[in-house]
Design an enzyme around this catalytic site. Structure first.
Site, short mmCIF file in Angstrom:
data_model
loop_
_atom_site.label_atom_id
_atom_site.label_comp_id
_atom_site.label_asym_id
_atom_site.label_seq_id
_atom_site.Cartn_x
_atom_site.Cartn_y
_atom_site.Cartn_z
N HIS B 205 44.81 44.92 8.68
CA HIS B 205 44.02 46.11 9.03
C HIS B 205 44.89 47.06 9.85
CE1 HIS B 205 40.89 48.77 10.01
NE2 HIS B 205 40.23 48.08 10.91
N LYS B 238 53.73 41.30 -0.79
CA LYS B 238 53.05 42.54 -0.43
C LYS B 238 54.04 43.44 0.33
CE LYS B 238 49.13 44.18 2.32
NZ LYS B 238 48.95 45.40 1.50
N PHE B 242 51.67 49.99 1.86
CA PHE B 242 51.27 50.46 0.52
C PHE B 242 49.98 49.80 0.07
CE2 PHE B 242 55.51 51.85 0.88
CZ PHE B 242 55.55 53.01 0.13
N HIS B 244 45.58 50.41 -0.60
CA HIS B 244 44.41 50.59 0.26
C HIS B 244 43.18 50.27 -0.57
CE1 HIS B 244 41.46 52.50 2.89
NE2 HIS B 244 42.38 52.46 3.84
N ASP B 292 49.53 54.13 7.46
CA ASP B 292 50.46 53.37 8.29
C ASP B 292 51.92 53.62 7.90
OD1 ASP B 292 48.53 52.19 9.81
OD2 ASP B 292 48.35 50.41 8.56
#
Lengths: 349, 349
Positions: B205, B238, B242, B244, B292
């Site tokens: 998160h 991951k 990148f 969402h 982010d």
């Protein structure tokens, strides 16, 4: 138009779980065992181990687990100081804040249990200030009872243990579900337990039992019970201690605690009025007494002050939270639903 | 057999909300206004007021609100001491714990905002110890920028404000949804904000942007970007920054911050490599950069140390949390779903 899930996610199965359930006849089951069956024969430690590790401990495992709980029960100087800075506040606020200040990044079961093990001393420290005395008691129930009352009473310790077992675990209640949302972001265990403690404080969840107790200690006879209930019903007010999202029939935990109460304190006026009140509300509204209803009176008759009740609930339930944190992490996907937007659109400055 | 909701409640509309949404073209909307439209023309205070009160403030209301934020920004001695006891810890742990220690029982918007107003000073105090200096700055952005860097820089303060606005609100993300679960038990605002802060810490998160930054500051050229991305893809790892859950196309917030970065720091190597990386990953995997990804580099180029980023996110998002706490309480039902039990049954001792 998008379909909206039922309000409050009522009746929605949000994930699988192997920890606890209520079976077809309304019994609460921990890891396959009916709680009211095992609570007479197993200790708090045995059942906590069952909930957290998925199986009953061997006698060696039990010895190790009990020692681990004891070894990890002591607070750091920093924790004691934070509790002292918050002296006079609601104990659940102190418990939540001290837990939030701990540092535990590992996610193995031992690390999780090491946090749970500190709850009794945090509660002591929040209520009394200063470091707790070193307790001689060998069992979790004896140490906890001593910290709550300052007295050694093996019989009352045993009774405390029974309600701790009843409070330990209850699948996706609000605090546990909130904990799983936090865990699903891969936040550390301290974060997850802090969330659960924050959620437990709400009067619709853990925070309601004081009100019930105050009423039960005040009423003198059945007539007063009837009047109170009738008035509340006329005004359509919620009667605290009654009704539960999961149990539409009787709450087996409440029935178990009621059984002990009636047996142990047969002549107590409050117990008799409570039983009458339960029957009257059931007859009138088919609303069953929940665990909070009998639980508060039970703790009161064990000589434990009201200010402790919610934190005692937390100190038991945290062993359920341990299991849910592990389960969420073992097959994780971030819990991130959607909101159905009903607000304005296309506004311009 | 009972039907199970989608894992992680992905795609499930759990409730209505009038606070924020992404419109059909992928724009983020606060209370009806496109964020990237208003962020160039309104201050942090104006947009926070919009989010929390549902409408833009008049000039009198804005003056009152700005003064309220300033008046409620100072910490008590107790808060300062708790932060000092936790010195050296992750700032988000200190922020969460100090917030947890506050006492605010009222649920009106002012009471909620009074908690949010303290975040900058708690962050300062967690990082530096001691009481923050009295700041002269009139605007929230100037005071916050000064607390984060110890310097007055009106231009950089303005840039900080832009990203605070982007971070402010994003409907039912994990921390906000967890906060709503806590609020749904009628727990007090401090409990709800503590839950949200606990949930934000998870790397899935809020907690992921430091890793992105470290990579962007390390790479020298496009070739290294390609190699890093190709290797991660081969290993099916991951790539932080990148993807969402909500934005399957471009994240409008990331694009907005990227636009400022490219305009303000056109010759910066890390900015150029970041833009290349975004394009390369989009081309290869159709995965879009999220806030982010550019956010961490942006804060770095504003001269703000990495340790602050997650807490800055929290200090912005808390104004969204204020709105969600109020909205949940205004039409409440406890959020209490069910678990689909897949464990053992009928075990006996």
């Amino acid at each position: 138009m998008q379909e909206l899930a039922p309000k409050g996610l009522e009746g929605v199965y949000v994930d699988k779980s192997e920890i606890a359930t209520t079976d077809k006849t309304g019994n609460l089951v921990y890891r396959g065992y009916k709680v009211i069956d095992i609570s007479d024969r197993l200790s708090f430690e045995q059942i906590a181990y069952l909930v957290d590790y998925g199986k009953l401990p061997t006698s060696d495992e039990l010895k190790t687990f009990s020692k681990f709980l004891l070894d990890n029960s002591r607070l750091s100087e920093g924790s004691v100081k934070i509790a002292e800075l918050m002296k006079g506040r609601n104990l659940i606020d102190i418990l939540r804040t001290v837990v939030s200040s701990l540092q535990v990044d590992s996610v193995d079961a031992e690390s999780l249990v090491s946090i749970a093990a500190k709850f009794p001393e945090i509660i002591y420290c929040g209520a009394n200030g200063g470091s707790p005395p070193k307790i001689k008691g060998n069992s979790y129930r004896e140490r906890f009872y001593y910290l709550l009352t300052g007295t050694d009473d093996p019989e009352k310790g045993k009774l405390l243990e029974k309600i701790l077992i009843m409070y330990m675990e209850h699948e996706f209640n609000a605090s546990t579900f909130a904990l799983r949302v936090t865990a699903s972001t891969l936040a550390d265990p301290v974060c997850a337990f802090t969330t659960a403690l924050a959620t437990l404080k709400g009067p619709l969840h853990g925070g309601a039992n004081s009100e019930v107790l105050r009423f039960l200690l005040k009423i003198r006879n059945n007539e007063e019970v009837r009047k109170y209930v009738d008035t509340a019903m006329e005004k359509k007010e919620k009667i605290m201690g009654f009704g539960h999202r999961v149990y539409k029939d009787k709450d087996p935990r409440a029935q178990y605690i009621k059984g002990i109460l009636v047996k142990t304190f047969p002549d107590n006026l409050a117990v008799r009025n409570a039983v009458f009140m339960e029957e009257y509300i059931w007859e009138k509204k088919k609303l069953a007494a929940n665990l909070d209803f009998y639980g508060a009176l039970y703790l009161h008759l064990l000589g434990i002050e009201e200010k402790y009740y919610l934190s005692i609930f937390a100190a038991a339930r945290v062993f359920g939270w341990v299991a849910h944190y592990s389960e969420q992490r073992s097959n994780n996907k971030i819990i991130r639903p959607l909101a159905l937007y009903t607000g304005k659109t296309d506004l311009n400055l």
